[in-house]
Design an enzyme around this catalytic site. Structure first.
Site, mmCIF file in Angstrom:
data_model
loop_
_atom_site.group_PDB
_atom_site.id
_atom_site.type_symbol
_atom_site.label_atom_id
_atom_site.label_comp_id
_atom_site.label_asym_id
_atom_site.label_seq_id
_atom_site.Cartn_x
_atom_site.Cartn_y
_atom_site.Cartn_z
ATOM 1 N N ARG A 1 5.860 17.660 35.743
ATOM 2 C CA ARG A 1 5.717 18.525 34.581
ATOM 3 C C ARG A 1 4.262 18.945 34.491
ATOM 4 N NH1 ARG A 1 5.692 16.176 30.201
ATOM 5 N NH2 ARG A 1 5.674 14.009 30.913
ATOM 6 N N HIS B 1 6.666 26.832 39.878
ATOM 7 C CA HIS B 1 7.657 25.909 39.322
ATOM 8 C C HIS B 1 9.020 26.130 39.967
ATOM 9 C CE1 HIS B 1 8.744 23.499 35.457
ATOM 10 N NE2 HIS B 1 9.390 23.044 36.511
ATOM 11 N N GLU C 1 2.922 27.088 30.955
ATOM 12 C CA GLU C 1 3.750 28.090 31.648
ATOM 13 C C GLU C 1 4.467 28.966 30.611
ATOM 14 O OE1 GLU C 1 6.549 26.209 34.238
ATOM 15 O OE2 GLU C 1 5.032 25.034 35.282
#
Length: 205
Positions: free
Chosen positions: A28, A74, A57
């Site tokens: 994360r 990601h 993000e």
């Protein structure tokens, strides 16, 4: 190698990174303080950093992106195999909840995997052979280049670009979907590639 999975990396941990360490975060974004990591990299050119996840993000720290070795938007879990396995988990849970038999299986819906012949010129090192084999199946540098192209956009368009890179991500298969055929005499490389999930076979003479 320092890989982040689920626990936060604090300031003192970053300061203890050994010279030449490889730092990877595919967990994360908030697991690692991006501002602190950016500051660290301004003084530690010996470190190698690979980031797939980012704080904030899709509005990521673009200065940090410019300092790291490889950056991706990601997408570490965005393989076709991974998406379908996630779908199967949801499907099976729904079938169990409604008391229905589960008949759909990922294995019945995946396309056939690729078979790749890997060249091994005389004198090639095991490391070079491994790099060639992996890059034939997944070009992470292409993902990195697409993300860095975002830097050429105006600041107010960069977050939307990050989102598009995820939404329109091309089909990618897991290593386990690929059979690598290696020339004889590359047993060590074959063992490593097998450990990475590839199906390894000998090339026919």
């Amino acid at each position: 190698v320092v890989g982040l999975v689920g626990s936060e990396m604090c300031i003192r941990d970053r300061q203890k990174l050994q010279p030449g360490a490889l730092f990877i975060n595919t967990s994360r974004g908030a697991v690692a303080d991006n501002a602190a990591l950016n500051k660290l990299l301004s003084t530690r050119s010996d470190l190698s950093v690979v980031l797939d996840v980012w704080e904030g993000e899709p509005a990521i720290n673009t200065e940090l992106l410019q300092r790291i070795d490889i950056g991706t938007p990601h997408i570490a879990g965005y393989s076709l195999d991974g998406k379908l396995r996630g779908t199967e988990m949801i499907y099976q849970s729904a079938c169990e909840y409604f008391g229905q038999p589960g008949q759909w299986r990922v294995s019945d819906n995946l396309p056939a995997g690729a078979v790749v012949d890997v060249a091994a010129p005389a004198g090639i090192s095991a490391a070079a052979l491994l790099q060639q084999a992996v890059s034939r199946c997944y070009d992470i540098c292409a993902d990195d280049a697409r993300l860095r192209a975002m830097l050429a956009l105006p600041g107010d368009e960069q977050a939307a670009c990050f989102d598009r890179l995820r939404k329109d991500y091309p089909v990618r298969r897991e290593f386990s979907a690929t059979t690598l055929r290696l020339p004889a005499g590359n047993d060590t490389a074959g063992q490593v590639l097998g450990g990475l999930g590839f199906v390894v076979a000998a090339q026919s003479v």
